[in-house]
Design a protein around this motif. Structure first.
Motif, mmCIF file in Angstrom:
data_model
loop_
_atom_site.group_PDB
_atom_site.id
_atom_site.type_symbol
_atom_site.label_atom_id
_atom_site.label_comp_id
_atom_site.label_asym_id
_atom_site.label_seq_id
_atom_site.Cartn_x
_atom_site.Cartn_y
_atom_site.Cartn_z
ATOM 1 N N LEU A 183 0.929 -1.288 0.202
ATOM 2 C CA LEU A 183 -0.139 0.009 -0.037
ATOM 3 C C LEU A 183 0.939 1.307 -0.064
ATOM 4 C CD1 LEU A 183 -2.875 -1.163 2.464
ATOM 5 C CD2 LEU A 183 -3.096 -0.635 0.109
ATOM 6 N N MET A 184 2.138 1.141 0.650
ATOM 7 C CA MET A 184 2.934 2.399 0.627
ATOM 8 C C MET A 184 3.737 2.493 -0.741
ATOM 9 S SD MET A 184 1.852 4.020 3.335
ATOM 10 C CE MET A 184 3.189 5.083 3.557
ATOM 11 N N ASP A 185 3.687 1.467 -1.751
ATOM 12 C CA ASP A 185 4.627 1.652 -2.625
ATOM 13 C C ASP A 185 6.001 1.339 -2.340
ATOM 14 O OD1 ASP A 185 2.358 2.001 -4.487
ATOM 15 O OD2 ASP A 185 2.773 4.220 -4.410
ATOM 16 N N LYS A 186 6.264 0.217 -1.517
ATOM 17 C CA LYS A 186 7.697 -0.009 -1.581
ATOM 18 C C LYS A 186 8.450 -0.457 -2.460
ATOM 19 C CE LYS A 186 10.421 -2.892 1.492
ATOM 20 N NZ LYS A 186 10.481 -4.215 2.477
ATOM 21 N N GLU A 187 9.759 -0.063 -2.701
ATOM 22 C CA GLU A 187 10.370 -0.349 -3.841
ATOM 23 C C GLU A 187 10.536 -2.025 -3.953
ATOM 24 O OE1 GLU A 187 12.277 1.197 -6.237
ATOM 25 O OE2 GLU A 187 11.380 2.978 -5.680
ATOM 26 N N LEU A 188 10.750 -2.332 -5.385
ATOM 27 C CA LEU A 188 11.076 -3.875 -5.533
ATOM 28 C C LEU A 188 12.307 -4.283 -4.753
ATOM 29 C CD1 LEU A 188 10.005 -4.305 -9.271
ATOM 30 C CD2 LEU A 188 8.602 -4.749 -7.445
ATOM 31 N N PRO A 189 12.593 -5.618 -4.578
ATOM 32 C CA PRO A 189 13.947 -5.841 -3.911
ATOM 33 C C PRO A 189 15.057 -5.546 -4.689
ATOM 34 C CG PRO A 189 12.481 -7.830 -3.959
ATOM 35 C CD PRO A 189 11.980 -6.721 -4.686
ATOM 36 N N ASP A 190 16.110 -5.081 -4.014
ATOM 37 C CA ASP A 190 17.471 -4.824 -4.595
ATOM 38 C C ASP A 190 17.807 -5.605 -5.866
ATOM 39 O OD1 ASP A 190 17.677 -2.620 -3.182
ATOM 40 O OD2 ASP A 190 18.962 -3.530 -1.789
ATOM 41 N N GLU A 191 17.859 -7.008 -5.792
ATOM 42 C CA GLU A 191 17.906 -7.924 -6.993
ATOM 43 C C GLU A 191 17.368 -7.828 -8.300
ATOM 44 O OE1 GLU A 191 15.675 -10.372 -4.006
ATOM 45 O OE2 GLU A 191 17.058 -8.779 -3.973
ATOM 46 N N GLU A 192 16.140 -7.301 -8.078
ATOM 47 C CA GLU A 192 15.217 -7.164 -9.178
ATOM 48 C C GLU A 192 15.606 -5.802 -9.724
ATOM 49 O OE1 GLU A 192 11.046 -7.794 -8.655
ATOM 50 O OE2 GLU A 192 11.265 -9.533 -7.344
ATOM 51 N N LYS A 193 15.687 -4.758 -8.981
ATOM 52 C CA LYS A 193 16.030 -3.367 -9.386
ATOM 53 C C LYS A 193 17.580 -3.396 -10.230
ATOM 54 C CE LYS A 193 15.715 -0.951 -5.813
ATOM 55 N NZ LYS A 193 15.933 0.407 -4.937
ATOM 56 N N THR A 194 18.455 -4.275 -9.663
ATOM 57 C CA THR A 194 19.961 -4.228 -10.426
ATOM 58 C C THR A 194 19.324 -5.013 -11.514
ATOM 59 O OG1 THR A 194 20.792 -4.670 -8.214
ATOM 60 C CG2 THR A 194 22.014 -5.675 -10.139
ATOM 61 N N GLN A 195 18.734 -5.929 -11.836
ATOM 62 C CA GLN A 195 18.342 -6.634 -13.069
ATOM 63 C C GLN A 195 17.793 -5.811 -13.977
ATOM 64 O OE1 GLN A 195 16.245 -10.282 -12.795
ATOM 65 N NE2 GLN A 195 16.196 -10.840 -15.031
ATOM 66 N N ILE A 196 16.692 -4.773 -13.598
ATOM 67 C CA ILE A 196 16.025 -4.122 -14.400
ATOM 68 C C ILE A 196 17.256 -2.980 -15.169
ATOM 69 C CG2 ILE A 196 14.578 -1.994 -14.432
ATOM 70 C CD1 ILE A 196 12.972 -3.262 -12.387
ATOM 71 N N VAL A 197 18.167 -2.567 -14.250
ATOM 72 C CA VAL A 197 19.042 -1.742 -14.906
ATOM 73 C C VAL A 197 19.976 -2.285 -15.916
ATOM 74 C CG1 VAL A 197 21.159 -0.226 -14.136
ATOM 75 C CG2 VAL A 197 19.047 -0.222 -12.821
ATOM 76 N N ALA A 198 20.575 -3.641 -15.559
ATOM 77 C CA ALA A 198 21.200 -4.397 -16.378
ATOM 78 C C ALA A 198 20.719 -4.674 -17.716
ATOM 79 C CB ALA A 198 21.795 -5.755 -15.549
ATOM 80 N N VAL A 199 19.412 -5.149 -17.566
ATOM 81 C CA VAL A 199 18.615 -5.202 -18.746
ATOM 82 C C VAL A 199 18.562 -3.986 -19.811
ATOM 83 C CG1 VAL A 199 16.489 -5.735 -19.849
ATOM 84 C CG2 VAL A 199 17.415 -7.216 -18.150
ATOM 85 N N ALA A 200 18.218 -2.918 -19.161
ATOM 86 C CA ALA A 200 18.111 -1.574 -19.693
ATOM 87 C C ALA A 200 19.560 -1.199 -20.330
ATOM 88 C CB ALA A 200 17.706 -0.432 -18.861
ATOM 89 N N LYS A 201 20.590 -1.327 -19.635
ATOM 90 C CA LYS A 201 21.918 -0.787 -20.239
ATOM 91 C C LYS A 201 22.513 -2.048 -21.408
ATOM 92 C CE LYS A 201 24.852 0.889 -17.262
ATOM 93 N NZ LYS A 201 25.651 1.028 -16.069
ATOM 94 N N SER A 202 21.560 -3.120 -21.359
ATOM 95 C CA SER A 202 22.291 -4.044 -22.397
ATOM 96 C C SER A 202 21.795 -3.704 -23.827
ATOM 97 C CB SER A 202 21.566 -5.518 -22.136
ATOM 98 O OG SER A 202 20.273 -5.443 -22.236
ATOM 99 N N HIS A 203 21.043 -2.846 -23.900
ATOM 100 C CA HIS A 203 20.589 -2.237 -25.421
ATOM 101 C C HIS A 203 21.782 -1.483 -25.853
ATOM 102 C CE1 HIS A 203 18.772 -0.202 -28.514
ATOM 103 N NE2 HIS A 203 17.856 -0.903 -28.470
ATOM 104 N N GLU A 204 22.316 -1.715 -27.069
ATOM 105 C CA GLU A 204 23.725 -0.960 -27.456
ATOM 106 C C GLU A 204 23.469 0.451 -27.661
ATOM 107 O OE1 GLU A 204 22.427 -2.079 -32.218
ATOM 108 O OE2 GLU A 204 24.271 -2.795 -31.187
ATOM 109 N N GLN A 205 22.347 0.940 -27.749
ATOM 110 C CA GLN A 205 22.224 2.356 -27.900
ATOM 111 C C GLN A 205 21.861 3.166 -26.681
ATOM 112 O OE1 GLN A 205 19.887 2.258 -31.569
ATOM 113 N NE2 GLN A 205 21.001 3.855 -32.009
ATOM 114 N N VAL A 206 21.678 2.486 -25.590
ATOM 115 C CA VAL A 206 21.661 3.109 -24.078
ATOM 116 C C VAL A 206 22.995 3.454 -23.560
ATOM 117 C CG1 VAL A 206 20.617 2.696 -22.003
ATOM 118 C CG2 VAL A 206 19.223 2.103 -23.915
ATOM 119 N N LEU A 207 23.135 4.607 -23.273
ATOM 120 C CA LEU A 207 24.528 5.129 -22.444
ATOM 121 C C LEU A 207 24.316 5.205 -21.080
ATOM 122 C CD1 LEU A 207 25.179 7.996 -25.053
ATOM 123 C CD2 LEU A 207 25.950 5.638 -25.158
#
Length: 282
Positions: A183-207
């Motif tokens: 209900l308080m919009d707690k962030e997702l677990p750190d391992e999931e956030k780390t994976q999100i960032v890694a996936v986004a940066k895996s795109h060759e045109q994302v700096l």
């Protein structure tokens, strides 16, 4: 289970069996509540609820926590009264067989809920399952209390009733904490956030990536982030890159690749020219 436990309690007068009966009454009340709440929570987003109805599950969890807390306190008071005014326990063997029957039934329920949680990540079912898993220990405690009472060990019945009450209160705390986090919009677990960032940066045109925000409502994960892109990239290409990154994140959390993460992911991406980024990137 409710019928057999009520019969055993009336026949034996056991406070521990009363605690087990109280817990089963709470179980069926919570399960009925979950049935109606999940029917509402699974409705798709509409004009009045653009993020869906998933938080209804967390509201149901808070309701369960309050209900369980009250029942735990009442049972504790009853057990203390039994310490002060002891009452002999009768027909203990009946209670023993009822407890064994309850353990068997509870094992079946826990297995069915485990299969459901793997598919849905439902907070309401997780709360229910947590409760039923504890019921296995609860029924074992009642079984032990009745056996000790059968051999004439004074004080065993109210002692185990207090343990049951403590278990109910602990359970209520766990359910309430998890529900409040949603209900308080707690962030997702750190391992999931780390994976999100890694996936986004895996795109060759994302700096780079910054301003990542996450939360969960029901089985849906909501992800917001800023992509850092080349200054000279055309707007239409920047839009395409954002769409491609969103698909990559959704695929990374798909049930096929990661059953432990499986669920829907709602991704919102903002594109920033790399030269104007003034916040620390991931």
């Amino acid at each position: 289970m409710i019928a057999t436990k009520a019969w055993a309690w009336l026949a034996s007068g056991s406070a521990a069996m009363l605690g087990s009966l109280t817990d089963s009454l709470l179980d069926i009340s919570a399960t009925l509540m979950n049935f109606f709440v999940l029917s509402y929570a699974l409705k798709p987003a509409d004009d009045d609820h653009r993020f869906g109805h998933g938080k209804a599950e967390a509201l149901a969890g808070l309701g369960q926590a309050a209900f369980i807390s009250g029942s735990g306190c009442l049972l504790a008071f009853h057990a203390i009264e039994r310490f002060i005014n002891p009452v002999s326990v009768n027909h203990t063997l009946l209670g023993v067989w009822v407890s064994i029957f309850a353990i068997f039934c509870t094992l079946i329920v826990v297995y069915v809920q485990y299969q459901s949680i793997k598919r849905t990540e439902s907070v309401a079912i997780k709360a229910d399952s947590l409760h039923y898993k504890g019921d296995l220990l609860l029924n074992l405690a009642v079984l032990l209390a009745l056996m000790l009472a059968y051999y004439g060990i004074a004080g065993a019945d109210p002692f185990f009733a207090i343990l049951v009450a403590a278990y109910l209160l602990y359970n209520a705390w766990q359910i309430g904490t998890e529900s409040a986090a949603h209900l308080m919009d707690k962030e997702l677990p750190d391992e999931e956030k780390t994976q999100i960032v890694a996936v986004a940066k895996s795109h060759e045109q994302v700096l780079g990536v910054h301003d990542l925000r996450t939360r969960q409502g029901g089985k849906v994960r909501f992800v917001q982030l800023h992509l850092e892109l080349d200054d000279n990239m055309p707007l239409i290409r920047a839009h395409q890159v954002a769409d491609e990154v969103a698909v990559l994140i959704q695929e990374a959390f798909s049930e096929q690749k990661h059953p432990e993460f499986g669920g829907e992911v709602d991704v919102l991406i903002h594109q920033d020219p790399i030269s104007v980024v003034n916040k620390s990137s991931y």
